[in-house]
Design an enzyme around this catalytic site. Structure first.
Site, short mmCIF file in Angstrom:
data_model
loop_
_atom_site.label_atom_id
_atom_site.label_comp_id
_atom_site.label_asym_id
_atom_site.label_seq_id
_atom_site.Cartn_x
_atom_site.Cartn_y
_atom_site.Cartn_z
N GLY A 208 0.84 -1.21 0.00
CA GLY A 208 0.00 0.00 0.00
C GLY A 208 0.86 1.24 0.00
N ASN A 209 0.26 2.37 0.34
CA ASN A 209 1.03 3.62 0.43
C ASN A 209 0.44 4.51 1.52
OD1 ASN A 209 -1.02 5.46 -0.85
ND2 ASN A 209 -0.71 4.01 -2.53
N TYR A 210 1.07 5.65 1.74
CA TYR A 210 0.71 6.51 2.88
C TYR A 210 -0.46 7.45 2.63
CZ TYR A 210 5.17 5.15 4.99
OH TYR A 210 6.19 4.46 5.53
#
Ligand code: C5P
Length: 397
Positions: A208-210
């Site tokens: 995923g990512n932030y």
């Protein structure tokens, strides 16, 4: 825009209450019907006689009139109003509103109000800066209330700082603009993507990512506030949409997000793609948790995810608008323009990770909006809510 509108003017016990008389006069002059609701301490600063003479209605302060027993229904008042403005809003009333302490007619009416609520705080500078006040105001914002920020200047205490209630003329302008904006996107349908995507590796892990989703949710709230019907296709985030015109479709992966977007794209007038979609997903999703026992480090093979923006760009028909985002670390403008063309977008909103306060997770953003004709509008560092207002102002509606 205020002509014929039903407005509740809530007045609390602060010295700025004297300005509420001018505010009331301006609202009446603009053609609004105004019901004043005042707290018991508000009456220490300004008399109900003045207020009822100007509004042409008895002022409401208690739950019932003592000598007749007449009940004042906060529920009916809340339903009657097209907008409620609390000016001045003291630290005490703001705290009660933020926490649902319904111990007077004004806060009870606030809790019953279905319409847009505006809050114009006024207090001493130290009270204004106290973490409790700051947190309560943030809470009100999260409920969808519009805060009309106090200005800086000389205060009743003779100290100088932030805490002066905004001038009545300016407050009226904010309310007027709200009603104007409220109908500017009426009948329009908008698709917005927000947040990250999660690409599953096994039952407990993902790539995923932030991305927090804050920018996309702010855009959805602003479009809904202007009367649009919004479909918000959201990756996993810790946010909740507030406005009833927003339908949230929760997804996890890029493929799911693409499918939901493609399914509704034909029905929308515009799509704003602010999601941080993962570029790659694992080729295989393990049915069981990947174990650590093996000596070998597992190798995860990735495949390309679909490009949702480019897919919608290919489906776009005349009259539809497509707005994308670009988060870049270098060669910002050139990369953004290349994406604008490749994905057949009408506008691209560029934010650089090099700018402090811009990008993932922050409450602020600093963006440049570039259109197909090469026109660039560089906005200063602003709250994501204000960036949303500016972006939506630039759409052709
Ligand atoms: O190519 P890049 O990820 O930088 O493009 C950013 C823009 O494209 C954003 O508007 C983003 O929401 C969109 N995008 C998408 N699907 C992808 C990748 C990006 O819709 N797979």
């Amino acid at each position: 825009m205020l002509k014929g509108k039903h407005i509740i003017l809530g007045i609390t016990g602060g010295i700025a209450a004297y300005k509420s008389v001018s505010l009331l006069r301006l609202l009446i002059k603009a053609g609004a019907e105004v019901q004043v609701v005042i707290t018991p301490s508000g009456k220490e600063f300004i008399t109900p006689v003045t207020l009822s003479a100007l509004s042409g209605k008895p002022v409401v302060s208690e739950f019932f009139t003592a000598n007749t027993g007449e009940w004042h229904s906060h529920v009916d008042l809340g339903l009657w109003a097209d907008a409620m403005i609390i000016a001045p809003a003291t630290a005490s009333t703001i705290g009660k509103m933020a926490n649902g302490v319904a111990d007077n007619m004004l806060v009870t009416t606030y809790l019953s109000a279905k319409s847009q609520v505006f809050v114009a705080p006024a207090m001493d500078l130290d009270m204004m800066a106290h973490p409790s006040t700051v947190a309560n105001i943030e809470r009100l914002r999260s409920y969808g209330n519009i805060i009309i920020e106090p200005t800086s200047g000389e205060l009743a205490s003779h100290l100088t700082g932030k805490g002066r209630m905004e001038e009545p003329e300016e407050i009226v302008k904010v309310i007027d603009r709200y009603f104007e904006a409220q109908c500017s996107m009426a009948g329009k349908r908008v698709l917005i993507t927000a947040g990250p995507t999660y690409e599953r590796l096994d039952p407990v892990r993902f790539i995923g990512n932030y991305s927090s989703g804050k920018m996309g949710y702010a855009l959805a709230e602003e479009a809904a506030r202007r009367g649009a019907k919004v479909t918000l296709v959201s990756g996993p985030v810790a946010l909740k949409a507030v406005h009833p015109n927003i339908e949230v479709i929760a997804v996890e992966s890029a493929v799911e997000m693409r499918d939901k977007c493609v399914a509704c794209f034909a029905d929308v007038d515009m799509a704003i793609l602010s999601a941080a979609v993962a570029d790659y997903a694992p080729v295989e999703v393990q049915e069981r948790k990947i174990k650590r026992e093996h000596d070998d480090v597992p190798v995860i093979k990735l495949k390309k995810n679909p490009d949702i923006a480019a897919t919608l760009g290919g489906l776009k028909r005349a009259g539809q608008q497509l707005i994308g985002f670009a988060l870049e670390t270098d060669n910002e403008k050139a990369n953004a323009i290349e994406k604008l063309r490749r994905k057949n977008l009408d506008k691209i909103v560029l934010n650089s990770l090099r700018d402090a306060g811009a990008g993932f997770g922050t409450d602020t953003n600093k963006v440049t909006v570039i259109d197909v004709a090469g026109k660039e509008v560089a906005l200063p560092l602003m709250s994501k809510a204000d960036v949303a207002v500016a972006i939506i102002d630039m759409l052709n509606v």
